[in-house]
Write an enzyme that holds these catalytic residues in place. Structure first.
Site, PDB file in Angstrom:
ATOM      1  N   HIS A 119       0.832  -1.200   0.000  1.00  6.37           N
ATOM      2  CA  HIS A 119       0.000   0.000   0.000  1.00  6.37           C
ATOM      3  C   HIS A 119       0.869   1.253   0.000  1.00  6.37           C
ATOM      4  O   HIS A 119       2.006   1.232   0.446  1.00  6.37           O
ATOM      5  CB  HIS A 119      -0.959  -0.035   1.184  1.00  6.37           C
ATOM      6  CG  HIS A 119      -1.926  -1.171   1.071  1.00  6.37           C
ATOM      7  ND1 HIS A 119      -3.094  -1.067   0.374  1.00  6.37           N
ATOM      8  CD2 HIS A 119      -1.862  -2.444   1.525  1.00  6.37           C
ATOM      9  CE1 HIS A 119      -3.731  -2.224   0.408  1.00  6.37           C
ATOM     10  NE2 HIS A 119      -2.998  -3.075   1.100  1.00  6.37           N
ATOM     11  N   ALA A 164       7.809 -23.519   9.082  1.00  8.87           N
ATOM     12  CA  ALA A 164       6.498 -23.013   9.496  1.00  8.87           C
ATOM     13  C   ALA A 164       6.610 -21.643  10.152  1.00  8.87           C
ATOM     14  O   ALA A 164       7.527 -21.385  10.925  1.00  8.87           O
ATOM     15  CB  ALA A 164       5.849 -24.001  10.458  1.00  8.87           C
ATOM     16  N   ARG A 187      20.496 -23.638   6.947  1.00  8.93           N
ATOM     17  CA  ARG A 187      21.552 -24.541   6.469  1.00  8.93           C
ATOM     18  C   ARG A 187      21.302 -24.909   5.007  1.00  8.93           C
ATOM     19  O   ARG A 187      20.190 -24.766   4.512  1.00  8.93           O
ATOM     20  CB  ARG A 187      21.651 -25.801   7.315  1.00  8.93           C
ATOM     21  CG  ARG A 187      20.413 -26.674   7.280  1.00  8.93           C
ATOM     22  CD  ARG A 187      20.569 -27.903   8.173  1.00  8.93           C
ATOM     23  NE  ARG A 187      19.323 -28.598   8.337  1.00  8.93           N
ATOM     24  CZ  ARG A 187      18.831 -29.498   7.491  1.00  8.93           C
ATOM     25  NH1 ARG A 187      19.499 -29.792   6.395  1.00  8.93           N
ATOM     26  NH2 ARG A 187      17.675 -30.086   7.717  1.00  8.93           N
TER      27      ARG A 187
END
Length: 190
Positions: A119, A164, A187
Site C-alpha cells: 500500500h 512453518a 543450512r
C-alpha cells in the site's frame, strides 16, 4: 471477465506503479475471482467434490495434477501460474495483483499467504486506496511449512524448504532450509 478487460487490469496492476485499487474493472475482476473460489471451495466442503476446472479456466497457467484444498482464495487468478503437481493445502490466500509464479512440485502448507500487494506510504494516497505490486516467484520442488507468509517481491529458489511461520521478505536461495522472521537461511540441503 473478457480478455480485453483482463489485459487492462493487468496493465494497471502489473506495472509496479501506484494505482487506485477501487478502480471499477479491478473490483469486477476481484469479485469474479472470489465467486469462483467460493464455488470451488463449497463443492469440496459440501459434496467432497474437487473440480479444478473451475479454477483452471481463469488462472494464468494451471499445470497438470494440481491439488488445491478448500478455503482457497486468490484475488484475481489470471496473474497466478501453477506448475505441474503443485499441492496447496487448506486456508491458503494468494493475493496475485502482480504475477505469482509457482514452479512444479511445490507444496504450500495450510494457512500460508502469498501477497504481492503493497500500500502507498503516503497516508493521503493510502487512505484513497492506492497501492502497488511486486511479483513473487517460487522455484520448483519448494516446500512452504504451515502459516508461511511470502511478501511482495520475494523469490524462493528451487528445492528450498521454508519452515512453518516464516516471513519471506526478500530472496531465499536454492537448496536451503530457511525459517524465521525475517526468513533466513539455516543450512544448505545436501
Amino acid at each position: 471477465m473478457e480478455k480485453a478487460a483482463i489485459k487492462r487490469v493487468q496493465a494497471i496492476t502489473n506495472g509496479g506503479q501506484l494505482y487506485d485499487d477501487f478502480n471499477p474493472e479491478i473490483d469486477q475482476a476481484r469479485r469474479e475471482s472470489f465467486e469462483k473460489c467460493r464455488r470451488y471451495n463449497n463443492l469440496i466442503i459440501q459434496k467432497n467434490e474437487y473440480h479444478p476446472e473451475i479454477l483452471a479456466d481463469y488462472f494464468g497457467y494451471f499445470g497438470q495434477e494440481i491439488r488445491i484444498e478448500p478455503n482457497f482464495l486468490t484475488e484475481f487468478g489470471f496473474n497466478l501460474h501453477l506448475g505441474d503437481r503443485v499441492t496447496i493445502m487448506h486456508d491458503v490466500k494468494i493475493i496475485d495483483c502482480a504475477p505469482v509464479i509457482i514452479g512444479p512440485d511445490v507444496t504450500i502448507g495450510p494457512n500460508c499467504g502469498l501477497y504481492t500487494a503493497s500500500h502507498a506510504e503516503n497516508p493521503i494516497l493510502r487512505a484513497a486506496h492506492y497501492c502497488y505490486e511486486k511479483p513473487i516467484t517460487i522455484g520448483s520442488n519448494v516446500s512452504l511449512g504451515a502459516s508461511v507468509t511470502v511478501c511482495p517481491g520475494a523469490k524462493i529458489g528451487a528445492n528450498t524448504i521454508i519452515g512453518a511461520g516464516a516471513i519471506v521478505v526478500g530472496e531465499i536461495p536454492a537448496n536451503v532450509v530457511a525459517a524465521g522472521n525475517p526468513c533466513r537461511v539455516i543450512r544448505k540441503i545436501g
